[in-house]
Design a protein around this motif. Structure first.
Motif, PDB file in Angstrom:
ATOM      1  N   LEU A 235      37.991  21.188  41.472  1.00  0.00           N
ATOM      2  CA  LEU A 235      38.797  22.208  42.152  1.00  0.00           C
ATOM      3  C   LEU A 235      39.988  21.633  42.915  1.00  0.00           C
ATOM      4  O   LEU A 235      40.814  22.406  43.411  1.00  0.00           O
ATOM      5  N   SER A 238      43.575  22.972  42.136  1.00  0.00           N
ATOM      6  CA  SER A 238      43.713  24.369  42.539  1.00  0.00           C
ATOM      7  C   SER A 238      43.799  24.503  44.056  1.00  0.00           C
ATOM      8  O   SER A 238      44.519  25.362  44.576  1.00  0.00           O
ATOM      9  N   ALA A 241      47.338  23.938  45.271  1.00  0.00           N
ATOM     10  CA  ALA A 241      48.185  25.117  45.106  1.00  0.00           C
ATOM     11  C   ALA A 241      47.807  26.204  46.110  1.00  0.00           C
ATOM     12  O   ALA A 241      48.675  26.890  46.663  1.00  0.00           O
ATOM     13  N   LEU A 242      46.523  26.360  46.359  1.00  0.00           N
ATOM     14  CA  LEU A 242      46.051  27.386  47.282  1.00  0.00           C
ATOM     15  C   LEU A 242      46.495  27.106  48.719  1.00  0.00           C
ATOM     16  O   LEU A 242      46.634  28.034  49.514  1.00  0.00           O
ATOM     17  N   ASP A 246      48.250  32.339  49.005  1.00  0.00           N
ATOM     18  CA  ASP A 246      47.713  33.013  47.820  1.00  0.00           C
ATOM     19  C   ASP A 246      48.810  33.363  46.825  1.00  0.00           C
ATOM     20  O   ASP A 246      48.648  33.187  45.611  1.00  0.00           O
ATOM     21  N   GLY A 249      50.049  30.287  45.129  1.00  0.00           N
ATOM     22  CA  GLY A 249      49.008  29.812  44.237  1.00  0.00           C
ATOM     23  C   GLY A 249      48.974  30.596  42.936  1.00  0.00           C
ATOM     24  O   GLY A 249      48.867  30.018  41.847  1.00  0.00           O
ATOM     25  N   ARG A 250      49.074  31.936  43.046  1.00  0.00           N
ATOM     26  CA  ARG A 250      49.102  32.751  41.823  1.00  0.00           C
ATOM     27  C   ARG A 250      50.340  32.452  40.991  1.00  0.00           C
ATOM     28  O   ARG A 250      50.277  32.430  39.750  1.00  0.00           O
ATOM     29  N   VAL A 254      47.180  29.670  39.442  1.00  0.00           N
ATOM     30  CA  VAL A 254      45.820  29.486  39.941  1.00  0.00           C
ATOM     31  C   VAL A 254      45.138  30.836  40.092  1.00  0.00           C
ATOM     32  O   VAL A 254      45.716  31.775  40.648  1.00  0.00           O
ATOM     33  N   ASP A 255      43.925  30.944  39.596  1.00  0.00           N
ATOM     34  CA  ASP A 255      43.110  32.138  39.815  1.00  0.00           C
ATOM     35  C   ASP A 255      42.470  31.995  41.203  1.00  0.00           C
ATOM     36  O   ASP A 255      41.470  31.289  41.376  1.00  0.00           O
ATOM     37  N   VAL A 256      43.068  32.688  42.176  1.00  0.00           N
ATOM     38  CA  VAL A 256      42.680  32.498  43.572  1.00  0.00           C
ATOM     39  C   VAL A 256      41.231  32.911  43.802  1.00  0.00           C
ATOM     40  O   VAL A 256      40.455  32.185  44.443  1.00  0.00           O
ATOM     41  N   ARG A 258      38.755  33.174  41.651  1.00  0.00           N
ATOM     42  CA  ARG A 258      37.843  32.260  40.961  1.00  0.00           C
ATOM     43  C   ARG A 258      37.697  30.955  41.731  1.00  0.00           C
ATOM     44  O   ARG A 258      36.590  30.409  41.867  1.00  0.00           O
ATOM     45  N   THR A 259      38.818  30.441  42.256  1.00  0.00           N
ATOM     46  CA  THR A 259      38.773  29.197  43.022  1.00  0.00           C
ATOM     47  C   THR A 259      37.920  29.357  44.269  1.00  0.00           C
ATOM     48  O   THR A 259      37.123  28.477  44.608  1.00  0.00           O
TER      49      THR A 259
END
Length: 357
Positions: A235, A238, A241-242, A246, A249-250, A254-256, A258-259
């Protein structure tokens, strides 16, 4: 200094662009060197943990028994007590350090620790139920109840944090974790007040200790720590990016949600296994990620790697220190980490702002 004409690059900018990769390589080399030094410190404290104990054994005898077990009293002490204790300290330290770094990255809260999602109190509630209502008194017996309690608390926090049409944002998870923690704390207090015998057993577990744990407990928690470790390391990109928010990140793909779900699962596995095996040990998951960011910067790949190495150094070192200071007995590691971690955290707070980037 010359000026650019058309698409020609300024000499000053060209030199800077050429120097940037060199600087990045230098920074990476320094980070790698620091990580190697951390590994060397980990090997040193592990050897000290095998050597130092309530029964004094010369280093040469310890070294010989370590590599050539012969069934003697010294060999039994080394292989049946001190080596499992050291390995457990390694696993618990790695789990607490990684879970703390994950929590701080997921919530973007520098004061977050593994207990923020109610994991520690959930594990404690499992132990309370096992002791008070089922009559289980051994660490090997209630370790499964501790892990089950941690898992149920984590699921409950996530369900409450994502109830309705809202998503499980960091703020909602923190509020849900605080509410679940308060309820579990009240439950534990009520049960222990009504069952004094359960309190007598529980108070030894709740201090946090590595003593009295043998290979069977190490084998129980090893799979959970391994899966949580792999999940946390996967992770890391991700989480970088997070950390920028948010929306950013998107935008970076990145699937926020899911992370966050996978991160919460990683925290549950790591902190749940560590708490089940050794009891609630404070400050490791809170302090070590700050030290890692102070040394390696905000890149979560390096923060997780440093946390995975430095946390067991602090935990095993504290365990060794507790044996030395408490001789001929010992001071439990949970007490020592509190005395060491609190001043260290205060020093970090005074030295720099607690920021994630």
């Amino acid at each position: 200094m010359s000026l650019s004409v058309g698409t020609q690059t300024l000499p000053g900018k060209q030199d800077s662009a050429q120097a940037a990769p060199g600087r990045r390589r230098t920074v990476s080399a320094l980070r790698g060197l620091g990580l190697l030094l951390g590994l060397a410190a980990l090997v040193l404290v592990a050897l000290l943990s095998v050597w130092v104990g309530t029964k004094g054994i010369p280093f040469t005898a310890t070294w010989n028994a370590l590599w050539r077990p012969d069934g003697s009293e010294t060999s039994i002490i080394i292989h049946e007590y001190r080596i499992p204790r050291t390995v457990l300290g390694l696993l618990v330290g790695m789990a607490l350090g990684l879970s703390g770094a994950l929590m701080q990255a997921l919530t973007r809260n520098p004061l977050a620790d593994p207990g923020l999602l109610g994991v520690s109190l959930g594990a404690s509630s499992g132990v309370v139920v096992a002791i008070a209502f089922l009559g289980i008194g051994s660490a090997l017996g209630y370790v499964w109840f501790a892990f089950l309690g941690a898992a149920l608390a984590s699921v409950l926090v996530y369900v409450l944090g994502s109830s309705g049409r809202a998503v499980a944002t960091p703020d909602r998870l923190v509020v849900a974790g605080a509410a679940v923690t308060a309820v579990l704390l009240a439950f534990n207090s009520a049960v222990l007040l009504l069952h004094p015998r359960a309190f007598d057993q529980f108070r030894f577990w709740t201090v946090g200790a590595l003593s009295g744990r043998k290979t069977d407990i190490v084998l129980i928690v090893l799979p959970f720590v391994t899966i949580g470790l792999i999940l946390a390391l996967l992770l890391a990109p991700s989480l970088n990016a997070l950390a920028m928010g948010d929306q950013m990140g998107r935008a970076l793909g990145v699937d926020v949600n899911r992370t966050r779900v996978l991160g919460a699962v990683g925290v549950m596995l790591l902190c749940g296994a560590a708490t089940a095996a050794a009891g609630p040990i404070g400050f490791i998951g809170l302090v070590v990620p700050h030290v890692a960011r102070f040394v390696a910067g905000p890149d979560q790949r390096w923060v997780l790697a440093y946390s995975m190495v430095l946390a067991p150094v602090l935990l095993i070192g504290s365990d060794v220190l507790g044996r030395v200071l408490g001789a001929p007995g010992e001071i439990q590691v949970g007490i020592v980490t509190a005395f060491i971690g609190a001043p260290l955290f205060i020093a970090l707070c005074r030295r720099r702002k607690l920021v994630m980037l």
